[in-house]
Scaffold this motif. Sequence first.
Motif, PDB file in Angstrom:
ATOM      1  N   ASP A 118     -26.376 -70.535  60.545  1.00  0.00           N
ATOM      2  CA  ASP A 118     -27.676 -70.354  59.901  1.00  0.00           C
ATOM      3  C   ASP A 118     -27.513 -70.721  58.433  1.00  0.00           C
ATOM      4  OD1 ASP A 118     -30.115 -69.640  58.943  1.00  0.00           O
ATOM      5  OD2 ASP A 118     -30.166 -67.665  59.872  1.00  0.00           O
ATOM      6  N   VAL A 157     -29.392 -70.100  55.969  1.00  0.00           N
ATOM      7  CA  VAL A 157     -29.877 -69.041  55.086  1.00  0.00           C
ATOM      8  C   VAL A 157     -28.894 -67.879  55.120  1.00  0.00           C
ATOM      9  CG1 VAL A 157     -31.776 -67.470  54.572  1.00  0.00           C
ATOM     10  CG2 VAL A 157     -32.252 -69.725  55.542  1.00  0.00           C
ATOM     11  N   THR A 158     -28.433 -67.486  53.959  1.00  0.00           N
ATOM     12  CA  THR A 158     -27.476 -66.390  53.889  1.00  0.00           C
ATOM     13  C   THR A 158     -28.193 -65.053  54.047  1.00  0.00           C
ATOM     14  OG1 THR A 158     -27.673 -66.151  51.484  1.00  0.00           O
ATOM     15  CG2 THR A 158     -26.075 -67.766  52.316  1.00  0.00           C
ATOM     16  N   GLU A 159     -27.408 -64.028  54.316  1.00  0.00           N
ATOM     17  CA  GLU A 159     -27.967 -62.689  54.459  1.00  0.00           C
ATOM     18  C   GLU A 159     -28.595 -62.215  53.154  1.00  0.00           C
ATOM     19  OE1 GLU A 159     -28.413 -60.797  57.028  1.00  0.00           O
ATOM     20  OE2 GLU A 159     -27.558 -62.275  58.396  1.00  0.00           O
ATOM     21  N   ALA A 160     -27.970 -62.556  52.036  1.00  0.00           N
ATOM     22  CA  ALA A 160     -28.517 -62.154  50.730  1.00  0.00           C
ATOM     23  C   ALA A 160     -29.868 -62.808  50.482  1.00  0.00           C
ATOM     24  CB  ALA A 160     -27.532 -62.523  49.621  1.00  0.00           C
ATOM     25  N   GLU A 161     -29.980 -64.097  50.826  1.00  0.00           N
ATOM     26  CA  GLU A 161     -31.256 -64.803  50.644  1.00  0.00           C
ATOM     27  C   GLU A 161     -32.327 -64.223  51.556  1.00  0.00           C
ATOM     28  OE1 GLU A 161     -29.604 -69.241  49.391  1.00  0.00           O
ATOM     29  OE2 GLU A 161     -29.865 -68.719  51.503  1.00  0.00           O
ATOM     30  N   ARG A 162     -31.939 -63.893  52.777  1.00  0.00           N
ATOM     31  CA  ARG A 162     -32.907 -63.320  53.710  1.00  0.00           C
ATOM     32  C   ARG A 162     -33.383 -61.941  53.231  1.00  0.00           C
ATOM     33  NH1 ARG A 162     -30.034 -63.921  57.634  1.00  0.00           N
ATOM     34  NH2 ARG A 162     -30.852 -65.866  58.443  1.00  0.00           N
ATOM     35  N   ALA A 194     -33.449 -60.919  50.082  1.00  0.00           N
ATOM     36  CA  ALA A 194     -34.290 -61.112  48.894  1.00  0.00           C
ATOM     37  C   ALA A 194     -35.691 -61.550  49.287  1.00  0.00           C
ATOM     38  CB  ALA A 194     -33.648 -62.143  47.969  1.00  0.00           C
ATOM     39  N   SER A 195     -35.798 -62.445  50.275  1.00  0.00           N
ATOM     40  CA  SER A 195     -37.105 -62.911  50.740  1.00  0.00           C
ATOM     41  C   SER A 195     -37.913 -61.763  51.343  1.00  0.00           C
ATOM     42  CB  SER A 195     -36.920 -64.029  51.764  1.00  0.00           C
ATOM     43  OG  SER A 195     -38.167 -64.454  52.275  1.00  0.00           O
ATOM     44  N   THR A 228     -37.646 -58.617  50.580  1.00  0.00           N
ATOM     45  CA  THR A 228     -38.054 -57.728  49.490  1.00  0.00           C
ATOM     46  C   THR A 228     -39.282 -58.260  48.768  1.00  0.00           C
ATOM     47  OG1 THR A 228     -35.772 -56.984  49.168  1.00  0.00           O
ATOM     48  CG2 THR A 228     -37.303 -56.648  47.338  1.00  0.00           C
TER      49      THR A 228
END
Length: 224
Positions: A72, A74-79, A81-82, A84
């Motif tokens: 994937d 998209v990283t877990e951090a990016e997911r 943040a999105s 939030t």
Amino acid sequence: MQAPVTPAGSVSTGETPLQRPPVAISSPPSAATTARRRLLVSAGGLLLVAAAGNNNAASRGAAAAAVDLGYDPVTEAERAASATVSQRVGEAVRLLEAGRELQARGEFAGALASFTAVVSGYKELALSEYARVGRALVLYEIGDRDESITEMEDVSVALKGYPEIHAALAAALYADKHAPLLAEFQFNIATLLDPHYSDLAYVRDTKHWPPSLVASLKNFITLT
């Protein structure tokens, strides 16, 4: 004794005449040779096709392996943040809509609280500027009118071209600041963008302006 007879048209030089080398005449390739060449060319083409097919198969295999491994981009951090940001936008929209509903019902204290919550808690979102519009209109009714007009002036710059704030500022400048020229300038912007703001019924029944601001707009339109 007679001299040897020289053939007509030739000149005797006393030397042995030069002889041309024999011309080698090559025979056309046999049918077996041609067939063998065609076989070699065909075999080379098949090898190239087979190699390309193997490369494509390898690429498809690598892609399938990546999918199987759950790749994937998209990283877990990016997911996170999105998610939030989406949550905060949803909360701000609900507060903004609640403020508008309370304003439409004439519950101006509750409307002010909802608009202020958006302005103070969600400053990073663009829709907080629209909450400032509602806050300025409600402040005009129940709060300090000077503060209301200051808010209108600030928002008219931040949301330049938003007709409602220009129309409201025109009404307030005329009625409270006694500045007809400035009011006329703001009202021209508003009505150029949306002619509905010259209709008192529109601002009262559709936009749900507070009664005091509707009265100020009426004074400006009628020059009273």
